[in-house]
Design an enzyme around this catalytic site. Structure first.
Site, PDB file in Angstrom:
ATOM      1  N   LYS A  13      45.190  56.597  16.140  1.00 18.30           N
ATOM      2  CA  LYS A  13      44.287  57.618  16.700  1.00 18.30           C
ATOM      3  C   LYS A  13      44.192  57.484  18.225  1.00 18.30           C
ATOM      4  CE  LYS A  13      40.723  56.181  14.351  1.00 18.30           C
ATOM      5  NZ  LYS A  13      41.310  55.002  13.664  1.00 18.30           N
ATOM      6  N   ARG A  88      32.374  59.190  11.431  1.00 17.11           N
ATOM      7  CA  ARG A  88      32.946  58.190  10.546  1.00 17.11           C
ATOM      8  C   ARG A  88      32.194  58.100   9.222  1.00 17.11           C
ATOM      9  NH1 ARG A  88      35.503  54.876  14.452  1.00 17.11           N
ATOM     10  NH2 ARG A  88      36.474  53.019  13.734  1.00 17.11           N
ATOM     11  N   ARG A 122      48.209  44.168  18.034  1.00 15.94           N
ATOM     12  CA  ARG A 122      47.724  45.061  19.091  1.00 15.94           C
ATOM     13  C   ARG A 122      47.133  44.265  20.258  1.00 15.94           C
ATOM     14  NH1 ARG A 122      43.411  49.648  17.801  1.00 15.94           N
ATOM     15  NH2 ARG A 122      42.289  47.903  16.869  1.00 15.94           N
ATOM     16  N   ARG A 153      41.585  42.252  20.469  1.00 14.35           N
ATOM     17  CA  ARG A 153      40.220  42.548  20.029  1.00 14.35           C
ATOM     18  C   ARG A 153      39.792  41.551  18.955  1.00 14.35           C
ATOM     19  NH1 ARG A 153      39.992  48.980  18.991  1.00 14.35           N
ATOM     20  NH2 ARG A 153      38.872  48.255  17.150  1.00 14.35           N
ATOM     21  N   ARG A 164      37.452  46.141   7.616  1.00 11.52           N
ATOM     22  CA  ARG A 164      37.433  47.479   8.240  1.00 11.52           C
ATOM     23  C   ARG A 164      38.138  48.499   7.345  1.00 11.52           C
ATOM     24  NH1 ARG A 164      40.145  46.112  13.675  1.00 11.52           N
ATOM     25  NH2 ARG A 164      40.007  48.330  14.125  1.00 11.52           N
TER      26      ARG A 164
HETATM   27  P1  AP5 Z   1      45.783  52.491  17.825  1.00 14.18           P
HETATM   28  O1  AP5 Z   1      46.209  53.784  18.428  1.00 14.18           O
HETATM   29  O2  AP5 Z   1      45.017  51.531  18.670  1.00 14.18           O
HETATM   30  O3  AP5 Z   1      45.016  52.763  16.434  1.00 14.18           O
HETATM   31  P2  AP5 Z   1      43.596  53.398  16.148  1.00 14.18           P
HETATM   32  O4  AP5 Z   1      43.758  54.327  15.005  1.00 14.18           O
HETATM   33  O5  AP5 Z   1      42.981  53.945  17.400  1.00 14.18           O
HETATM   34  O6  AP5 Z   1      42.866  52.097  15.641  1.00 14.18           O
HETATM   35  P3  AP5 Z   1      41.470  51.430  16.005  1.00 14.18           P
HETATM   36  O7  AP5 Z   1      41.502  50.043  15.414  1.00 14.18           O
HETATM   37  O8  AP5 Z   1      41.152  51.491  17.473  1.00 14.18           O
HETATM   38  O9  AP5 Z   1      40.520  52.295  15.234  1.00 14.18           O
HETATM   39  P4  AP5 Z   1      39.218  51.928  14.661  1.00 14.18           P
HETATM   40  O10 AP5 Z   1      38.878  53.259  14.176  1.00 14.18           O
HETATM   41  O11 AP5 Z   1      39.131  50.856  13.666  1.00 14.18           O
HETATM   42  O12 AP5 Z   1      38.444  51.251  15.896  1.00 14.18           O
HETATM   43  P5  AP5 Z   1      37.412  51.830  16.956  1.00 14.18           P
HETATM   44  O13 AP5 Z   1      37.736  51.251  18.259  1.00 14.18           O
HETATM   45  O14 AP5 Z   1      37.281  53.308  16.821  1.00 14.18           O
HETATM   46  O15 AP5 Z   1      47.101  51.784  17.248  1.00 14.18           O
HETATM   47  C1  AP5 Z   1      47.038  50.489  16.623  1.00 14.18           C
HETATM   48  C2  AP5 Z   1      48.314  49.687  16.935  1.00 14.18           C
HETATM   49  O16 AP5 Z   1      49.437  50.344  16.340  1.00 14.18           O
HETATM   50  C3  AP5 Z   1      48.632  49.593  18.438  1.00 14.18           C
HETATM   51  O17 AP5 Z   1      49.169  48.315  18.714  1.00 14.18           O
HETATM   52  C4  AP5 Z   1      49.683  50.681  18.677  1.00 14.18           C
HETATM   53  O18 AP5 Z   1      50.543  50.375  19.758  1.00 14.18           O
HETATM   54  C5  AP5 Z   1      50.413  50.721  17.319  1.00 14.18           C
HETATM   55  N1  AP5 Z   1      50.882  52.059  16.941  1.00 14.18           N
HETATM   56  C6  AP5 Z   1      50.237  53.251  17.125  1.00 14.18           C
HETATM   57  N2  AP5 Z   1      50.965  54.272  16.617  1.00 14.18           N
HETATM   58  C7  AP5 Z   1      52.092  53.706  16.083  1.00 14.18           C
HETATM   59  C8  AP5 Z   1      53.239  54.235  15.411  1.00 14.18           C
HETATM   60  N3  AP5 Z   1      53.395  55.561  15.171  1.00 14.18           N
HETATM   61  N4  AP5 Z   1      54.197  53.356  14.987  1.00 14.18           N
HETATM   62  C9  AP5 Z   1      54.063  52.014  15.238  1.00 14.18           C
HETATM   63  N5  AP5 Z   1      53.013  51.459  15.882  1.00 14.18           N
HETATM   64  C10 AP5 Z   1      52.039  52.290  16.292  1.00 14.18           C
HETATM   65  O19 AP5 Z   1      36.039  51.219  16.391  1.00 14.18           O
HETATM   66  C11 AP5 Z   1      35.757  49.828  16.496  1.00 14.18           C
HETATM   67  C12 AP5 Z   1      34.403  49.535  15.885  1.00 14.18           C
HETATM   68  O20 AP5 Z   1      33.384  50.281  16.584  1.00 14.18           O
HETATM   69  C13 AP5 Z   1      34.228  49.952  14.410  1.00 14.18           C
HETATM   70  O21 AP5 Z   1      34.724  48.983  13.518  1.00 14.18           O
HETATM   71  C14 AP5 Z   1      32.704  50.126  14.337  1.00 14.18           C
HETATM   72  O22 AP5 Z   1      32.054  48.882  14.262  1.00 14.18           O
HETATM   73  C15 AP5 Z   1      32.360  50.740  15.695  1.00 14.18           C
HETATM   74  N6  AP5 Z   1      32.380  52.222  15.654  1.00 14.18           N
HETATM   75  C16 AP5 Z   1      33.194  53.057  16.377  1.00 14.18           C
HETATM   76  N7  AP5 Z   1      32.927  54.345  16.090  1.00 14.18           N
HETATM   77  C17 AP5 Z   1      31.932  54.330  15.168  1.00 14.18           C
HETATM   78  C18 AP5 Z   1      31.241  55.361  14.457  1.00 14.18           C
HETATM   79  N8  AP5 Z   1      31.529  56.652  14.655  1.00 14.18           N
HETATM   80  N9  AP5 Z   1      30.286  54.976  13.580  1.00 14.18           N
HETATM   81  C19 AP5 Z   1      29.958  53.695  13.388  1.00 14.18           C
HETATM   82  N10 AP5 Z   1      30.584  52.673  14.012  1.00 14.18           N
HETATM   83  C20 AP5 Z   1      31.562  52.991  14.903  1.00 14.18           C
END
Ligand code: AP5
Length: 209
Positions: A13, A88, A122, A153, A164
């Site tokens: 994402k 979410r 990552r 992270r 997660r």
């Molecule tokens: P990346 O693009 O970083 O993946 P992502 O989907 O953004 O994953 P996140 O872990 O950031 O999402 P998340 O939803 O768990 O975390 P968030 O920060 O929102 O890609 C991942 C890896 O894969 C990278 O190394 C990349 O290079 C590689 N990659 C990408 N595309 C690829 C491809 N096509 N092929 C191969 N490799 C690839 O949330 C963190 C925390 O915040 C949550 O756990 C929660 O505690 C809190 N939080 C955030 N939002 C909310 C909400 N709305 N409600 C409640 N809590 C929340």
């Protein structure tokens, strides 16, 4: 255009949202990045969020809804945005209906077995939000965009990743049906290469604009 990116942790994402926002000149609103910044700065929101994030749990809905309500009222959101990581839960999606009109929901579909490897490799820049995979860094330790030191992270530790994923399936995956029912959902195969995923999403968004 106001777009939601939906998908499990590690689906890509953030990677895709950043590139598409650059192409469309709209802001990427990543609730994960906003919360990590709040934790780093020790704000009241950050203090509330930290223990949930470290454990891989969702931060309470009311904290996130308030955060998004404030952010979407800012001037740079008037021409559109990508919501990366919000909503979410179903209550977050229902609250969003009273705050914004959504034009499209982009779902990135990636099976769980791909995700543990992606997340454990990552590396992220806490300064500008850029994301890398260790296999492509060739030993580099600093961000290509701003030069800041890259970090792993805390919630990318394998046991936290499994939690997660469980939280995603229990609390976030119901949003797939929620948005399908509204005719907004477009699903993409996130196991394809980054460039192919990017081209498919852009093609679909161009048809909508
Ligand atoms: P990346 O693009 O970083 O993946 P992502 O989907 O953004 O994953 P996140 O872990 O950031 O999402 P998340 O939803 O768990 O975390 P968030 O920060 O929102 O890609 C991942 C890896 O894969 C990278 O190394 C990349 O290079 C590689 N990659 C990408 N595309 C690829 C491809 N096509 N092929 C191969 N490799 C690839 O949330 C963190 C925390 O915040 C949550 O756990 C929660 O505690 C809190 N939080 C955030 N939002 C909310 C909400 N709305 N409600 C409640 N809590 C929340």
């Amino acid at each position: 255009m106001n777009i939601i990116f939906l998908g499990p942790p590690g689906a890509g994402k953030g990677t895709q949202a950043q590139r598409i926002c650059d192409a469309l000149s709209i802001p990427q609103i990543s609730t994960g990045d906003m919360l990590r910044k709040a934790v780093k700065e020790g704000t009241p929101t950050g203090l509330k969020a930290k223990e949930y994030m470290d454990a891989g749990k969702l931060v309470p809905d009311e904290v996130l809804i308030e955060l998004i309500r404030d952010r979407l009222s800012e001037e740079d959101c008037q021409k559109g945005y990508i919501l990366d990581g919000f909503p979410r839960t179903v209550p977050q999606a229902e609250a969003l209906e009273g705050i914004a009109r959504i034009d499209a929901v982009v779902e990135l579909n990636v099976p769980d077995d791909h995700l543990v490897n992606r997340l454990s490799g990552r590396r992220v820049c806490l300064n500008c939000g850029a994301t890398y995979h260790v296999s492509l860094l060739q030993g580099r330790e600093n961000c290509e965009k701003c030069g800041e030191k890259l970090i792993q992270r805390k919630d990318d530790a394998p046991e936290t990743v499994l939690n997660r994923l469980k939280v995603y399936h229990d609390q976030t995956a119901p949003l797939i049906d929620f948005y399908q029912g509204k005719g907004l959902l477009q699903t993409f195969d996130g196991t394809k290469g980054m460039e192919e995923v990017y081209q498919s999403i852009m093609e679909a968004l161009n048809k909508l604009s």
